[in-house]
Motif scaffolding. Structure first.
Motif, mmCIF file in Angstrom:
data_model
loop_
_atom_site.group_PDB
_atom_site.id
_atom_site.type_symbol
_atom_site.label_atom_id
_atom_site.label_comp_id
_atom_site.label_asym_id
_atom_site.label_seq_id
_atom_site.Cartn_x
_atom_site.Cartn_y
_atom_site.Cartn_z
ATOM 1 N N GLY A 130 13.513 35.230 -45.474
ATOM 2 C CA GLY A 130 12.908 36.151 -46.429
ATOM 3 C C GLY A 130 11.673 35.594 -47.104
ATOM 4 O O GLY A 130 10.637 36.265 -47.202
ATOM 5 N N ALA A 131 11.754 34.361 -47.568
ATOM 6 C CA ALA A 131 10.614 33.743 -48.249
ATOM 7 C C ALA A 131 9.445 33.541 -47.294
ATOM 8 O O ALA A 131 8.276 33.709 -47.676
ATOM 9 C CB ALA A 131 11.032 32.402 -48.853
ATOM 10 N N SER A 132 9.750 33.217 -46.062
ATOM 11 C CA SER A 132 8.693 33.026 -45.063
ATOM 12 C C SER A 132 7.987 34.343 -44.763
ATOM 13 O O SER A 132 6.764 34.389 -44.625
ATOM 14 C CB SER A 132 9.281 32.440 -43.782
ATOM 15 O OG SER A 132 9.860 31.169 -44.019
ATOM 16 N N PHE A 133 8.760 35.434 -44.663
ATOM 17 C CA PHE A 133 8.158 36.752 -44.441
ATOM 18 C C PHE A 133 7.186 37.082 -45.574
ATOM 19 O O PHE A 133 6.090 37.588 -45.346
ATOM 20 C CB PHE A 133 9.246 37.829 -44.388
ATOM 21 C CG PHE A 133 9.961 37.896 -43.068
ATOM 22 C CD1 PHE A 133 9.700 36.978 -42.055
ATOM 23 C CD2 PHE A 133 10.902 38.876 -42.826
ATOM 24 C CE1 PHE A 133 10.360 37.038 -40.837
ATOM 25 C CE2 PHE A 133 11.577 38.958 -41.613
ATOM 26 C CZ PHE A 133 11.307 38.031 -40.623
ATOM 27 N N ILE A 162 1.263 26.516 -48.047
ATOM 28 C CA ILE A 162 2.601 26.030 -48.372
ATOM 29 C C ILE A 162 2.561 24.611 -48.956
ATOM 30 O O ILE A 162 3.400 24.230 -49.765
ATOM 31 C CB ILE A 162 3.512 26.116 -47.128
ATOM 32 C CG1 ILE A 162 4.981 26.192 -47.555
ATOM 33 C CG2 ILE A 162 3.279 24.974 -46.172
ATOM 34 C CD1 ILE A 162 5.900 26.632 -46.455
ATOM 35 N N ALA A 163 1.552 23.836 -48.567
ATOM 36 C CA ALA A 163 1.391 22.493 -49.144
ATOM 37 C C ALA A 163 1.058 22.579 -50.630
ATOM 38 O O ALA A 163 1.531 21.763 -51.441
ATOM 39 C CB ALA A 163 0.302 21.727 -48.402
ATOM 40 N N ILE A 373 10.536 18.454 -48.988
ATOM 41 C CA ILE A 373 9.519 18.363 -47.928
ATOM 42 C C ILE A 373 10.030 19.026 -46.648
ATOM 43 O O ILE A 373 9.297 19.752 -45.961
ATOM 44 C CB ILE A 373 9.154 16.887 -47.644
ATOM 45 C CG1 ILE A 373 8.424 16.285 -48.855
ATOM 46 C CG2 ILE A 373 8.278 16.773 -46.402
ATOM 47 C CD1 ILE A 373 8.214 14.782 -48.750
ATOM 48 N N GLY A 374 11.298 18.789 -46.319
ATOM 49 C CA GLY A 374 11.882 19.357 -45.105
ATOM 50 C C GLY A 374 11.835 20.881 -45.097
ATOM 51 O O GLY A 374 11.473 21.502 -44.084
ATOM 52 N N PHE A 375 12.184 21.509 -46.219
ATOM 53 C CA PHE A 375 12.150 22.971 -46.284
ATOM 54 C C PHE A 375 10.722 23.508 -46.296
ATOM 55 O O PHE A 375 10.469 24.617 -45.808
ATOM 56 C CB PHE A 375 12.937 23.470 -47.495
ATOM 57 C CG PHE A 375 14.405 23.573 -47.241
ATOM 58 C CD1 PHE A 375 14.901 24.530 -46.360
ATOM 59 C CD2 PHE A 375 15.297 22.712 -47.848
ATOM 60 C CE1 PHE A 375 16.263 24.619 -46.100
ATOM 61 C CE2 PHE A 375 16.656 22.791 -47.604
ATOM 62 C CZ PHE A 375 17.140 23.750 -46.719
ATOM 63 N N THR A 376 9.796 22.741 -46.822
ATOM 64 C CA THR A 376 8.390 23.141 -46.769
ATOM 65 C C THR A 376 7.934 23.256 -45.315
ATOM 66 O O THR A 376 7.299 24.237 -44.917
ATOM 67 C CB THR A 376 7.511 22.115 -47.511
ATOM 68 O OG1 THR A 376 7.952 22.008 -48.879
ATOM 69 C CG2 THR A 376 6.047 22.533 -47.495
ATOM 70 N N LEU A 377 8.276 22.263 -44.512
ATOM 71 C CA LEU A 377 7.905 22.271 -43.099
ATOM 72 C C LEU A 377 8.641 23.368 -42.335
ATOM 73 O O LEU A 377 8.072 24.014 -41.445
ATOM 74 C CB LEU A 377 8.207 20.905 -42.473
ATOM 75 C CG LEU A 377 7.378 19.730 -43.009
ATOM 76 C CD1 LEU A 377 7.874 18.413 -42.419
ATOM 77 C CD2 LEU A 377 5.895 19.932 -42.699
ATOM 78 N N LEU A 378 9.900 23.615 -42.685
ATOM 79 C CA LEU A 378 10.680 24.652 -42.014
ATOM 80 C C LEU A 378 10.073 26.034 -42.258
ATOM 81 O O LEU A 378 9.948 26.852 -41.329
ATOM 82 C CB LEU A 378 12.131 24.619 -42.502
ATOM 83 C CG LEU A 378 13.073 25.668 -41.893
ATOM 84 C CD1 LEU A 378 13.143 25.517 -40.374
ATOM 85 C CD2 LEU A 378 14.460 25.558 -42.513
ATOM 86 N N VAL A 382 8.633 28.872 -39.506
ATOM 87 C CA VAL A 382 9.116 30.255 -39.457
ATOM 88 C C VAL A 382 7.961 31.245 -39.596
ATOM 89 O O VAL A 382 7.919 32.274 -38.906
ATOM 90 C CB VAL A 382 10.171 30.498 -40.557
ATOM 91 C CG1 VAL A 382 10.556 31.974 -40.615
ATOM 92 C CG2 VAL A 382 11.415 29.653 -40.301
ATOM 93 N N ILE A 383 7.008 30.946 -40.475
ATOM 94 C CA ILE A 383 5.852 31.836 -40.656
ATOM 95 C C ILE A 383 5.036 31.937 -39.373
ATOM 96 O O ILE A 383 4.592 33.026 -38.984
ATOM 97 C CB ILE A 383 4.963 31.339 -41.816
ATOM 98 C CG1 ILE A 383 5.706 31.492 -43.148
ATOM 99 C CG2 ILE A 383 3.649 32.125 -41.880
ATOM 100 C CD1 ILE A 383 5.011 30.826 -44.314
ATOM 101 N N ILE A 384 4.820 30.816 -38.721
ATOM 102 C CA ILE A 384 4.058 30.818 -37.466
ATOM 103 C C ILE A 384 4.776 31.653 -36.405
ATOM 104 O O ILE A 384 4.151 32.431 -35.670
ATOM 105 C CB ILE A 384 3.849 29.376 -36.957
ATOM 106 C CG1 ILE A 384 3.005 28.571 -37.963
ATOM 107 C CG2 ILE A 384 3.187 29.388 -35.593
ATOM 108 C CD1 ILE A 384 1.640 29.158 -38.255
#
Length: 482
Positions: A130-133, A162-163, A373-378, A382-384
């Motif tokens: 959801g957040a990625s969408f 996202i960074a 950091i891990g969830f930032t990369l995840l 997902v967005i890509i």
């Protein structure tokens, strides 16, 4: 708008967020990150939650979707109001009584550890998607407004975006979010109001005439009574109730903010005042949608096929410099107010529920930062992926996905609260996985199997019911043994 101006606006905005982060994260620790030391003023939380709940999905998709489905979205929001009342009167007292950091700890107390891990896992999956969408929408706008001018690829836009979120949330966590959400809600609502004012001025309408134009428009129809339609009032209203309970009351992202209030009474006041503000804010977005299409017709502007692109196109190219700047701030604020709190909630849930960080002897702060950091990369990944496969309105996609992933959560909590029946904890994850699978099969074949009936948002209820019935079948005749 020139790329340099866009860059200046966004850079100034982020400097403001980072400044807030600096002042709110001094002497912070894990307790500050997870609960804000339970010292947040309720009115601040209430106002800030408007921006987080509306998000980039509402900001862009709801006005554009008016051209496809009129004001039928308001049926869903009416159900939301009932859902918020249930949260305030049932869930808030329970969570404060148990003094929870993660609301999924309730499942461990009620059913057992495997149910607890299953609930937390479904939240992590749901919230990541959801957040990625939602953040995807902001990245698209930034790509059009700035990055395209320099030939910068979309993945760089997403990574930069996202960074920046990680930068202002990694220290203060939820304490910082409560304050930045207030700023972001202000920008979001200001953008809508200024957009409406600009359109009204362009069309030379008086204040009284605006109400007439909106109310008499064919696009302002609210109710759909066709039982086969996925926008039928009854199923949309009911879905609004239960999606609110699931996506707000049973969502660590939203409830983590409520649990930062000083006590149960403050948290309940927060919910009631927030829900009223949210309802009238949605009316503004729907009115804006009618005016956007009316403006495009009057000015003979060709609109894009995707409804999500209608508002950005007009705001950035037709409404003038001030409106363009405010729109850019609004979409940035809308996206980040949901994405930053989601990132914090995901970190909290994983640390507390999955890692049980409070019982670890290792450096807890370092562990929390690595998870962050891990969830930032995840979310970046997902967005890509979503950018590569997206072919529908984001507002529909988000809630459709939520219907499948939040269903087991709603079923688990409903069973726990409405019954005292013990279950075989070790089989609960199996039920939680099978429920959305069965729901997806029903959704794909509903028109053929049920005489043209199509599921809408109410697929959540079907999913939750399957979970509830599955748990009922897991009756444990030996209470205490799981």
């Amino acid at each position: 708008m020139s790329p340099i101006l866009v860059f200046s606006v966004i850079a100034g905005y982020f400097l403001l967020l980072i400044s807030i982060s600096y002042f709110t994260s001094r002497q912070s620790d894990n307790v500050t990150f997870f609960t804000a030391n339970r010292q947040s003023p309720w009115f601040l939380v209430a106002f800030g939650m408007v921006g987080a709940t509306l998000s980039g999905v509402t900001f862009i998709s709801v006005p554009g979707e008016v051209g496809n489905s009129n004001w039928t979205y308001l049926q869903f929001v009416m159900g939301n109001m009932v859902g918020y009342a249930v949260i305030a009167l049932v869930l808030i007292p329970l969570f404060y009584k148990l003094k929870l950091v993660s609301i999924y700890e309730y499942l461990k107390n009620r059913f057992g550890k495997r149910s607890y891990l299953a609930g937390s896992s479904f939240f992590i999956i749901s919230q990541t998607i959801g957040a990625s969408f939602r953040l995807f929408l902001a990245a698209v706008v930034l790509q059009i407004a700035f990055f395209d001018a320099f030939g910068i690829p979309f993945y760089v836009t997403v990574l930069t975006t996202i960074a920046l979120i990680w930068l202002y949330t990694y220290r203060g966590g939820i304490k910082t979010i409560v304050w930045t959400d207030t700023l972001q809600t202000t920008f979001l609502l200001l953008a809508v109001i200024i957009s409406i004012v600009v359109i009204v001025n362009h069309m030379d309408l008086k204040a009284a005439e605006v109400f007439s134009v909106v109310s008499k428009s064919e696009m302002s129809g609210i109710f759909d009574w066709d039982w086969r339609s996925d926008r039928n009032f009854y199923k949309t209203f009911l879905a609004g109730i239960f999606i609110t309970i699931a996506m707000n009351g049973l969502d660590q992202n939203i409830m983590q903010k409520n649990l930062t209030c000083r006590n149960k009474s403050d948290a309940q006041k927060n919910i009631f005042w927030f829900s009223l503000t949210f309802f009238f804010s949605t009316l503004l977005f729907l009115a804006l949608g009618v005016l956007l299409y009316k403006f495009a017709i009057d000015q003979q502007i060709s609109l894009p096929e995707r409804s999500d692109e209608v508002y950005p196109l007009l705001a950035l190219n037709e409404f003038g410099l001030l409106a363009g700047i405010v729109f850019l701030l609004g979409i940035t604020a809308a996206a980040f107010s949901s994405a930053d709190s989601a990132l914090t909630a995901l970190t909290t849930s994983f640390c507390v529920d999955i890692l049980d960080i409070e019982k670890k002897k290792t450096d807890q702060k370092k562990t929390r930062m690595l998870v962050h950091i891990g969830f930032t990369l995840l979310m970046f990944i997902v967005i890509i992926i979503f950018n590569a496969i997206n072919d529908t309105s984001v507002v529909s996609a988000v809630f459709k996905v939520a219907g499948f992933t939040y269903g087991p959560l709603l079923g688990l909590f409903a069973f726990g609260l409405l019954t005292k029946r013990p279950v075989k904890d070790r089989f609960v994850p199996v039920v939680c996985i099978l429920s959305p699978v069965i729901s997806i099969v029903l959704d794909l074949n509903s028109a053929e199997w049920f005489y043209g009936y199509q599921f809408g948002f109410e697929i959540l209820l079907v999913n939750a019911t399957i979970t509830f019935l599955g748990l009922w079948g897991l009756y444990d005749k030996r209470p205490g043994f799981h």
